[in-house]
Design an enzyme around this catalytic site. Sequence first.
Site, PDB file in Angstrom:
ATOM      1  N   GLU A   1       0.885  -1.155   0.000  1.00  0.00           N
ATOM      2  CA  GLU A   1       0.000   0.000   0.000  1.00  0.00           C
ATOM      3  C   GLU A   1       0.932   1.217   0.000  1.00  0.00           C
ATOM      4  OE1 GLU A   1      -2.240   0.829   3.573  1.00  0.00           O
ATOM      5  OE2 GLU A   1      -3.493   2.303   2.554  1.00  0.00           O
TER       6      GLU A   1
ATOM      7  N   ARG B   1       6.244 -12.901   9.412  1.00  0.00           N
ATOM      8  CA  ARG B   1       6.984 -11.705   9.041  1.00  0.00           C
ATOM      9  C   ARG B   1       8.269 -11.573   9.843  1.00  0.00           C
ATOM     10  NH1 ARG B   1       2.705  -7.087   9.493  1.00  0.00           N
ATOM     11  NH2 ARG B   1       4.509  -5.750   9.759  1.00  0.00           N
TER      12      ARG B   1
ATOM     13  N   LYS C   1       5.251   0.365   9.343  1.00  0.00           N
ATOM     14  CA  LYS C   1       5.244   1.587   8.548  1.00  0.00           C
ATOM     15  C   LYS C   1       4.658   2.739   9.352  1.00  0.00           C
ATOM     16  CE  LYS C   1       3.517  -0.054   4.522  1.00  0.00           C
ATOM     17  NZ  LYS C   1       2.883   0.029   3.190  1.00  0.00           N
TER      18      LYS C   1
END
Length: 563
Positions: free
Chosen positions: A36, A261, A271
């Site tokens: 994104e 992850r 982020k």
Amino acid sequence: MASETAAGRNFVHRIVEEHNASGRFGGEVVTRFPPEPNGYLHVGHVKAIALDFGTAEAYGGRCHLRFDDTNPSKENDEYVDAIQRDVRWLGFDWGKHLYFASDHFEQLYELARQLIRDGHAYVCELSPEEIGEYRGQPTRPGRPSPWRERPPEESLDLFARMRAGEFPDGSRTLRARIDVDSPNMNLRDPVLYRIQHVRHHRTGDAWPIYPMYDFTHPLSDSIEGVTHSLCSLEFENHRPLYDWVLDRLGVHHPQQIEFGRLNLEYTLMSKRKLGELVASGQVDGWDDPRLPTISGLRRRGFTPASVRAFVERVGMGRKDDATVEWALLEHCAREDLNRTSQRALAVLDPLRVVLTNYPEDQVEHFELANNPEDASAGTRSVPFGRELFIERDDFREDPPHKFFRLAPGREVRLRGAYLVTCQEVVRDADGSVVELRCSYDPETRGGDAPDGRKVKGTLHWVSAAHALDAEVRLYDKLFSHPRPEDAEVDWRQAIDPASLEARRGCKLEPSLAKAKPGDRFQFERLGYFCVDPGSAPGAPVFNRTVTLRDTWAKLAARGEKRS
RNA sequence: UGGGGCGUGGCCAAGUGGUAAGGCAACGGGCUUUGAACCCGUGGAUCGCAGGUUCGAAUCCUGCCGCCCCAGCCA
């Protein structure tokens, strides 16, 4: 190479191989990296990128770069550009397969209408708060929305008017009609479309409604012909919804596969949180060399190969709380930098040395190897004179045990030049050492003694008359806590002030005047350094990527513990 | 306390019924004009715990414990 494939094999590859063997996707392998554009990419993403592109490459397929831009209030072109730059820098190529979820908006809208027509979706007029209440708790079932049984024709009409911009934000949503008391919260009639009168970075004001991730993602994958949709573990709970959307619509159905992850000690991998640090000005932008962003790693001096090697060595698992040690990242950086970077002599904390028996105006030049690991790198000429700088740390008046650097009366080698002996220590009024007066042995030109005597210490040096002044920034871990989010102090306040030490007045060998932003060097005996983008010809700035391994520092630390 | 996952040496991670890979870290030693690099070697895992099945279990079954994810009109 077959052996390479076997070595890099992980559970995702195994699944792909099973599909290839069974012919599930006709032997095709199409993956995608779907960021994104709401922030910069970080090392955690490198793991995903390497998996997505690596898997496609390993099986002769392709990997798309797709921007998941369905929430215009958080997204913009700066991030789109930065993401492409970073993925390219890492060495991956999506060819002509660059997509934006927003490219599919029209098609998505039609598919949503089909869902409504088939009785699988309805326009709901509950407020956000009400939807939450109706949804219930994980341990308690939910209740059906009063609009759940609305006829398709009515929903179709309302949905068209939503698109036409007739309703205010938050007043209506399009919801999937699945199961209001599913134990999986994601299936309790999730929202598919919401009203947002917000300008989109690509579609402008064309749409007042935007599709949600759970609707957009599976369909974008499907439209693009993706076969394996790799994502992180937190989306595992969404897979039933991913499958539901595709099955209801009867379209091409990729397989979603989840992996764990990457987390790294002493930093943050979010982020949003990184963005907060940037916005608050606590760090110097998204590319601050202390940040785990790809841009930060680049500015810090990491090579693409070293970052890729890092995620490769971490491996692929399904553990969601795995946190990798900093040491592994440092190891990967040193491993690559050692064989590729040019050596140079630089003194970060200069102490003046005068060779009392060296002719006043004499200047000699020594040919030093650019890279002992690579003979083809050649040599360079380094000037030498009567006055030099050495590292203050390399001299001790009262040398501890096993200290084999310079001390009163001791002889050491100046790398590539001469053997010198400290004869006298000069102090200022406060008693601090300001200069060393040494003698040199003219017979030892190049650094070898003709009589075969051995000196244990070799020091780096820079000729005072030729030295280039520079700023060198020494970076360390951003946080002092290995898991800043678990620290007693709020992570926002937990940045280690010692994570950046800017040193001015460092002395560099003159050849470094030619260094350009991005150039990497090993400053002998110190570490690897990279020219900062903000560096200018008159005012050079170097960033320290990582120190060299330092056995002496380890020994010295042990000694201190004892005393 | 609903559902979905995960637990293998300090940190990652292979292995998926036949008797515990590898990397990083640590610790020795060699070599050395970078106390780097390089080379050689060492220690460490009752495979979360407890039962069970089996000739044989990290791998299968049961129970328990711990950790992560899900209650955005974020992705």
